[in-house]
Design a protein around this motif. Structure first.
Motif, mmCIF file in Angstrom:
data_model
loop_
_atom_site.group_PDB
_atom_site.id
_atom_site.type_symbol
_atom_site.label_atom_id
_atom_site.label_comp_id
_atom_site.label_asym_id
_atom_site.label_seq_id
_atom_site.Cartn_x
_atom_site.Cartn_y
_atom_site.Cartn_z
ATOM 1 N N PRO A 1 0.822 -1.216 0.000
ATOM 2 C CA PRO A 1 0.000 0.000 0.000
ATOM 3 C C PRO A 1 0.849 1.257 0.000
ATOM 4 O O PRO A 1 2.004 1.255 0.422
ATOM 5 C CB PRO A 1 -0.780 -0.123 1.321
ATOM 6 N N GLU A 2 0.261 2.343 -0.474
ATOM 7 C CA GLU A 2 0.909 3.646 -0.368
ATOM 8 C C GLU A 2 0.777 4.200 1.048
ATOM 9 O O GLU A 2 1.641 4.921 1.529
ATOM 10 C CB GLU A 2 0.259 4.638 -1.332
ATOM 11 N N LEU A 3 -0.339 3.872 1.691
ATOM 12 C CA LEU A 3 -0.677 4.480 2.964
ATOM 13 C C LEU A 3 -1.294 3.456 3.901
ATOM 14 O O LEU A 3 -2.124 2.643 3.484
ATOM 15 C CB LEU A 3 -1.677 5.630 2.736
ATOM 16 N N ILE A 4 -0.856 3.480 5.155
ATOM 17 C CA ILE A 4 -1.473 2.687 6.213
ATOM 18 C C ILE A 4 -2.036 3.666 7.243
ATOM 19 O O ILE A 4 -1.315 4.542 7.734
ATOM 20 C CB ILE A 4 -0.471 1.740 6.890
ATOM 21 N N VAL A 5 -3.306 3.524 7.563
ATOM 22 C CA VAL A 5 -3.969 4.406 8.518
ATOM 23 C C VAL A 5 -4.390 3.588 9.734
ATOM 24 O O VAL A 5 -5.033 2.543 9.594
ATOM 25 C CB VAL A 5 -5.208 5.079 7.896
ATOM 26 N N ILE A 6 -4.021 4.056 10.914
ATOM 27 C CA ILE A 6 -4.376 3.377 12.163
ATOM 28 C C ILE A 6 -5.348 4.265 12.924
ATOM 29 O O ILE A 6 -5.022 5.397 13.300
ATOM 30 C CB ILE A 6 -3.130 3.102 13.027
ATOM 31 N N GLY A 7 -6.561 3.778 13.132
ATOM 32 C CA GLY A 7 -7.600 4.543 13.809
ATOM 33 C C GLY A 7 -8.144 3.801 15.008
ATOM 34 O O GLY A 7 -7.625 2.766 15.432
ATOM 35 N N GLY A 8 -9.208 4.339 15.565
ATOM 36 C CA GLY A 8 -9.860 3.717 16.706
ATOM 37 C C GLY A 8 -9.547 4.409 18.017
ATOM 38 O O GLY A 8 -8.573 5.161 18.146
ATOM 39 N N ASP A 9 -10.380 4.141 19.025
ATOM 40 C CA ASP A 9 -10.247 4.793 20.333
ATOM 41 C C ASP A 9 -8.900 4.522 20.988
ATOM 42 O O ASP A 9 -8.331 5.398 21.645
ATOM 43 C CB ASP A 9 -11.367 4.308 21.264
ATOM 44 N N LEU A 10 -8.368 3.299 20.833
ATOM 45 C CA LEU A 10 -7.108 2.966 21.487
ATOM 46 C C LEU A 10 -5.952 3.780 20.918
ATOM 47 O O LEU A 10 -5.112 4.298 21.670
ATOM 48 C CB LEU A 10 -6.820 1.468 21.361
ATOM 49 N N SER A 11 -5.900 3.925 19.615
ATOM 50 C CA SER A 11 -4.805 4.683 19.004
ATOM 51 C C SER A 11 -4.898 6.163 19.346
ATOM 52 O O SER A 11 -3.878 6.844 19.459
ATOM 53 C CB SER A 11 -4.803 4.491 17.483
ATOM 54 N N ARG A 12 -6.119 6.669 19.525
ATOM 55 C CA ARG A 12 -6.256 8.075 19.912
ATOM 56 C C ARG A 12 -5.809 8.301 21.356
ATOM 57 O O ARG A 12 -5.234 9.343 21.684
ATOM 58 C CB ARG A 12 -7.706 8.536 19.723
ATOM 59 N N ALA A 13 -6.059 7.323 22.216
ATOM 60 C CA ALA A 13 -5.645 7.459 23.614
ATOM 61 C C ALA A 13 -4.146 7.266 23.784
ATOM 62 O O ALA A 13 -3.541 7.831 24.702
ATOM 63 C CB ALA A 13 -6.404 6.447 24.479
ATOM 64 N N ALA A 14 -3.533 6.487 22.899
ATOM 65 C CA ALA A 14 -2.112 6.173 23.023
ATOM 66 C C ALA A 14 -1.436 6.268 21.659
ATOM 67 O O ALA A 14 -1.206 5.252 20.985
ATOM 68 C CB ALA A 14 -1.932 4.773 23.602
#
Length: 391
Positions: free
Chosen positions: A305-318
């Motif tokens: 992939p050109e881009l990997i996006v990591i989302g979700g409540d856990l990634s926002r908290a840490a």
């Protein structure tokens, strides 16, 4: 639904969208002016505008009497109703339902959230969603009788049994508009991909569960069984904890919110965020980031992939989880300048993939459901799950 009826409905919806688009671009117009711009016959246009007026999607604002020369009956002027909800996106998540309503200009005019227990049944989640939507309409003065479409995201790689049909039937019966149903995380992937020019995007959401979505060659893909992007059940820790899927050491046993809080020794995401720099908590978060990174690195080697996006409540908290995962992906990628299968490498390939945190918040699934409804993105080309008649 017969082929003839289905084609007629699609043509009619296309005509409605054309009329709405013209009014959105030009503002207040007469029927004759709309007909000239749309190419629709007077009879067809009269039917379309009559239906849109009846549903409240458009309104009569005035006549052109003040600018007419000579005799003749003044023409009614039509315009979009600025408080008319045209599209509705709903995300029936593990522990809350989110909804967003957009107008004909694709601007969000209302949004809301209702929490519920993670053990809440699907029928109860549906009722909570419908109650939230009803409340948004009443409290914010939004006309929901003009909806052009409803997108509903649900948890799980592919809703089992009659779940898809149950969700579609409940929302169709109550709101009287076309409904599409799909995985909420895949909708979130669509929303994030819509914010970038990248044509190959890998999205993962770290929340109460773990899922993801894949954009390959500019298209949102579903997989043969509808489970493309199910990263939560990829083994991440050999011989690790048992997973609800029956295997051991799946990423979900490490990087879902419950296991993550347990290994960090905290009780909530707020506490995790507050204590994330403490040595013990920081070490736990690095371990989680490493596990996420290993799974994403393997996927990246396969999909490039050109881009990997990591989302979700856990990634926002840490956020360190994103940074740690990005480091693992960078180490595991094909070395710069390496000739892959004799194909060589292009300039700039050594910078791929870019790994970053999601730009959208917890409403990404609902916003992605709306994006799917617009049907204006090449990401949706050939994506069969968005056929509202699919079972």
């Amino acid at each position: 639904m017969s082929v003839t009826v289905g084609v007629h409905a699609l043509v009619r919806r296309a005509h409605e969208e054309r009329v709405l688009a013209i009014l959105r671009e030009h503002g207040t117009l007469s029927r004759a002016q709309i007909a000239a711009r749309s190419g629709l016959s007077r009879t067809t246009l009269s039917e379309i505008t009559g239906d849109l007026l009846g549903r409240g999607a458009i309104v009569k604002v005035t006549t052109d009497a003040h600018r007419r020369a000579g005799s003749g009956r003044p023409a009614e002027l039509l315009a979009l109703d600025p408080r008319s909800g045209q599209f509705l996106g709903v995300d029936l998540g593990h522990s809350r339902v989110r909804a967003v309503v957009t107008d004909a200009a694709h601007e969000i005019i209302a949004s809301g959230v209702t929490p519920y227990a993670a053990t809440t049944s699907l029928p109860a989640r549906i009722r909570a969603g419908l109650a939230l939507i009803d409340g948004l309409g009443r409290e914010q003065g939004i006309n929901l009788s003009a909806l052009q479409g409803i997108g509903v995201g649900v948890t799980g790689p592919y809703p089992a049994g009659t779940a898809r049909a149950d969700v579609r039937a409940a929302f169709t019966e109550t709101l009287r508009a076309p409904v599409i149903v799909d995985n909420n995380t895949r909708f979130a992937a669509l929303a994030e991909a819509g914010m970038t020019d990248a044509r190959d995007v890998l999205y993962i959401r770290l929340s109460a569960g773990i899922g993801g979505g894949l954009i390959v060659g500019g298209r949102l893909v579903e997989g043969a069984g509808g489970a493309a992007g199910e990263f939560g059940h990829v083994p991440a820790v050999p011989g690790g904890a048992p997973c609800r899927c029956g295997k051991r050491g799946c990423l979900e046993t490490e990087a879902a919110i419950g296991p993550a809080l347990a290994v960090a020794g905290v009780h909530s995401l707020d506490e995790l965020a507050a204590r994330r720099d403490e040595p013990g908590v920081a070490a736990a978060l690095e371990r989680i980031g490493d596990a996420v990174g290993r799974v994403l690195a393997a996927a990246a080697l396969v999909l490039d992939p050109e881009l990997i996006v990591i989302g979700g409540d856990l990634s926002r908290a840490a956020p360190v989880i994103v940074d740690r995962a990005a480091g693992v992906v960078a180490v595991e990628r094909v070395p710069p300048g390496h000739d892959v299968a004799g194909a060589g490498r292009r300039d700039g390939d050594e910078q791929r993939p870019v790994v970053r945190a999601a730009r959208l918040g917890d409403d990404d699934g609902a916003r992605g459901a709306v994006a799917a409804l617009y049907r204006q993105s090449p990401l949706l080309a050939g994506y069969s799950n968005l056929d509202g008649s699919a079972a």
